[in-house]
Design a protein around this motif. Sequence first.
Motif, mmCIF file in Angstrom:
data_model
loop_
_atom_site.group_PDB
_atom_site.id
_atom_site.type_symbol
_atom_site.label_atom_id
_atom_site.label_comp_id
_atom_site.label_asym_id
_atom_site.label_seq_id
_atom_site.Cartn_x
_atom_site.Cartn_y
_atom_site.Cartn_z
ATOM 1 N N GLY A 109 0.742 -1.239 0.000
ATOM 2 C CA GLY A 109 0.000 0.000 0.000
ATOM 3 C C GLY A 109 0.772 1.289 0.000
ATOM 4 N N LEU A 110 2.010 1.283 0.431
ATOM 5 C CA LEU A 110 2.708 2.550 0.589
ATOM 6 C C LEU A 110 3.234 3.100 -0.733
ATOM 7 C CD1 LEU A 110 4.561 1.902 3.965
ATOM 8 C CD2 LEU A 110 2.409 3.100 3.566
ATOM 9 N N SER A 111 3.990 2.312 -1.454
ATOM 10 C CA SER A 111 4.537 2.755 -2.742
ATOM 11 C C SER A 111 4.882 1.533 -3.572
ATOM 12 C CB SER A 111 5.792 3.600 -2.516
ATOM 13 O OG SER A 111 6.454 3.810 -3.741
ATOM 14 N N HIS A 112 4.151 1.329 -4.642
ATOM 15 C CA HIS A 112 4.431 0.172 -5.490
ATOM 16 C C HIS A 112 5.836 0.195 -6.070
ATOM 17 C CE1 HIS A 112 -0.112 -0.618 -6.056
ATOM 18 N NE2 HIS A 112 0.374 -1.336 -5.078
ATOM 19 N N PRO A 113 6.301 1.325 -6.623
ATOM 20 C CA PRO A 113 7.673 1.312 -7.171
ATOM 21 C C PRO A 113 8.732 1.011 -6.107
ATOM 22 C CG PRO A 113 6.457 3.162 -8.069
ATOM 23 C CD PRO A 113 5.604 2.569 -6.987
ATOM 24 N N TYR A 114 8.666 1.665 -4.954
ATOM 25 C CA TYR A 114 9.680 1.442 -3.921
ATOM 26 C C TYR A 114 9.602 0.033 -3.338
ATOM 27 C CZ TYR A 114 10.750 6.411 -4.107
ATOM 28 O OH TYR A 114 11.121 7.663 -4.528
ATOM 29 N N ALA A 115 8.394 -0.425 -3.065
ATOM 30 C CA ALA A 115 8.230 -1.777 -2.522
ATOM 31 C C ALA A 115 8.735 -2.819 -3.516
ATOM 32 C CB ALA A 115 6.772 -2.039 -2.170
ATOM 33 N N SER A 116 8.461 -2.616 -4.803
ATOM 34 C CA SER A 116 8.917 -3.587 -5.797
ATOM 35 C C SER A 116 10.437 -3.607 -5.884
ATOM 36 C CB SER A 116 8.289 -3.301 -7.164
ATOM 37 O OG SER A 116 8.778 -2.092 -7.704
ATOM 38 N N HIS A 117 11.079 -2.451 -5.741
ATOM 39 C CA HIS A 117 12.547 -2.413 -5.746
ATOM 40 C C HIS A 117 13.113 -3.118 -4.515
ATOM 41 C CE1 HIS A 117 13.328 -0.065 -9.325
ATOM 42 N NE2 HIS A 117 12.367 0.788 -8.970
ATOM 43 N N LEU A 118 12.493 -2.921 -3.357
ATOM 44 C CA LEU A 118 12.937 -3.594 -2.133
ATOM 45 C C LEU A 118 12.805 -5.110 -2.286
ATOM 46 C CD1 LEU A 118 13.812 -3.684 0.855
ATOM 47 C CD2 LEU A 118 11.390 -3.409 1.450
ATOM 48 N N LEU A 119 11.664 -5.571 -2.775
ATOM 49 C CA LEU A 119 11.458 -7.008 -2.960
ATOM 50 C C LEU A 119 12.448 -7.580 -3.967
ATOM 51 C CD1 LEU A 119 7.570 -7.070 -3.008
ATOM 52 C CD2 LEU A 119 9.063 -7.946 -1.204
ATOM 53 N N THR A 120 12.752 -6.831 -5.011
ATOM 54 C CA THR A 120 13.712 -7.299 -6.001
ATOM 55 C C THR A 120 15.107 -7.404 -5.383
ATOM 56 O OG1 THR A 120 12.411 -6.423 -7.825
ATOM 57 C CG2 THR A 120 14.744 -6.810 -8.261
ATOM 58 N N ARG A 121 15.488 -6.422 -4.548
ATOM 59 C CA ARG A 121 16.795 -6.496 -3.879
ATOM 60 C C ARG A 121 16.867 -7.716 -2.964
ATOM 61 N NH1 ARG A 121 16.416 -1.238 -1.682
ATOM 62 N NH2 ARG A 121 15.966 -0.082 -3.547
ATOM 63 N N ILE A 122 15.805 -7.981 -2.222
ATOM 64 C CA ILE A 122 15.773 -9.158 -1.356
ATOM 65 C C ILE A 122 15.866 -10.428 -2.203
ATOM 66 C CG2 ILE A 122 14.341 -10.487 0.267
ATOM 67 C CD1 ILE A 122 13.262 -7.765 1.272
ATOM 68 N N TRP A 123 15.156 -10.444 -3.330
ATOM 69 C CA TRP A 123 15.183 -11.592 -4.230
ATOM 70 C C TRP A 123 16.588 -11.826 -4.772
ATOM 71 C CZ3 TRP A 123 13.510 -15.931 -5.888
ATOM 72 C CH2 TRP A 123 13.779 -16.386 -7.160
ATOM 73 N N ARG A 124 17.282 -10.776 -5.118
ATOM 74 C CA ARG A 124 18.633 -10.925 -5.668
ATOM 75 C C ARG A 124 19.609 -11.466 -4.639
ATOM 76 N NH1 ARG A 124 18.299 -5.435 -8.947
ATOM 77 N NH2 ARG A 124 17.267 -6.247 -10.804
#
Length: 161
Positions: free
Chosen positions: A143-158
């Motif tokens: 809910g807070l920010s789709h772009p920022y949350a998606s970047h965080l999840l991608t960093r965790i995934w990497r």
Amino acid sequence: MPGVVVNIIVAALVCWILFITIDIIFRLPEKGGVSGATAIGTSIAADKGALNGGYMMGNIVCSPDASAGTLLAACGVFVAGIPGGLIATALVFVGNRICHDPGYAGTTGAFCATFLIAGFSLIGIPADAFIAGMVIAILTIQGLSHPYASHLLTRIWRVRA
């Protein structure tokens, strides 16, 4: 009152770690697992987000994944203890099959959450704190920010890859 707030914060952190870990173990950021997840992922990527994190967010929206499983298990444990959590796990399993979800992240999330929540209730953090905590955990991812949350999840995934 401060004890309630601390319980909810601890529960939110535990839920966030649990559902992110399970979703990453089940490789949900790699591609859209159910129909709709790919569309959401590409939409988030088009909005300056990260595609892999968008896929994970799409899976969260379109399927009973680990976040929904964790929330339902918290509700089940709150209502009926461990048997309620196991009933919630069975319902998540059925929901995954209805969504044609090929994985078992939601079922695994609900199962693990049932016993985590029951264990934390033994040390004084009740199941209702986990209901509130899971809502907060989902809000921070969705809910807070789709772009920022998606970047965080991608960093965790990497980090996992």
